[in-house]
Design an enzyme around this catalytic site. Sequence first.
Site, short mmCIF file in Angstrom:
data_model
loop_
_atom_site.label_atom_id
_atom_site.label_comp_id
_atom_site.label_asym_id
_atom_site.label_seq_id
_atom_site.Cartn_x
_atom_site.Cartn_y
_atom_site.Cartn_z
CE LYS A 1 -4.19 -1.82 0.37
NZ LYS A 1 -5.28 -1.54 -0.60
CE LYS B 1 -10.40 -4.45 -4.12
NZ LYS B 1 -10.02 -3.25 -3.34
#
Length: 325
Positions: free
Chosen positions: A148, A244
């Site tokens: 990230k 997703k």
Amino acid sequence: MTLPVTLSVTAEAFRLAEAFVISRGSRTEAKVITVKATDGTVTGWGECVPYARYGESLDSVTAQIESLPVGITRAELQDALEPGAARNAVDCALWDLEAKQAGKRVWQMLDMAAPDPCLTAYTLSLGTPESMQAAAAKNAFRPLLKIKLGTPDDMERLEAVRRGAPKSRIIVDANEGWSAEVYTDLAPHLVRMGVDLVEQPMPAGQDDMLAEMERPLPVCADESCHDRASLAGLKGKYDMINIKLDKTGGLTEALALRLQAQAEGFGIMVGCMVGTSLAMAPAVILAQGARVTDLDGPLLLAEDRKNALQYDADGVHPPRSALWG
């Protein structure tokens, strides 16, 4: 006599093993909605993760689900709710229920071969270069790490992760945190450091510059891609899409999105929010044949559900029927 399918909703929280940090904030637990769908004889289960980025909360998602009529079918559900977390949990619960009613596994209902384990990325939270290097070293045995990023000073972080895990493949998720200028400066260094792909470098709705820039490594749409309606706006800007279930609104739309995206030349990544094995289970079916799988949610938890998914050197295994599908 079989009763109409009824739905019930429960909000639950599962502790994380450690704080999970991205460019938009941090959390110490996974807050999820669990849906139970029953016909009075058998029961199906689904899970979603309401996401504030899309204006969702535990209360709003619960209200959406509770507004649905008794006996709603999976086909009717697609028009009854917009793509999002609420529809996902109900859709997956209904898939589970239908499989149990038919005495089959979900992949059999889809005329798919029995699914194989999928090698999954493991996510390292955003932190200081020192903390990220330590986390990378701890997980250097993993073949694929996802890091990230999403700040103007990410180069040190990337170099630290590469020092910590010199042999792992790396994918980078900026979570909309870069400007066009920052990404232009970073892109050659991402290539130099052996990064496989970059997810969502710029904010959704502010990513048109990607069509005018060289893409020296694959760029994957995450926040810019929700369902099939998103695809037209991604052409020329992105090479891949991250599917997703909480964005598509369930497995039904996710399967259709995968099929159309592949037909239009997009590479497929299957990802997740931070949830339990119940949320990942349908996504393992979706991830069969995907270029990248990122279904590590349960690995980030301090506690998971019963009959949890199995993770090992081969990746994440398909769910047992006691969990889902």
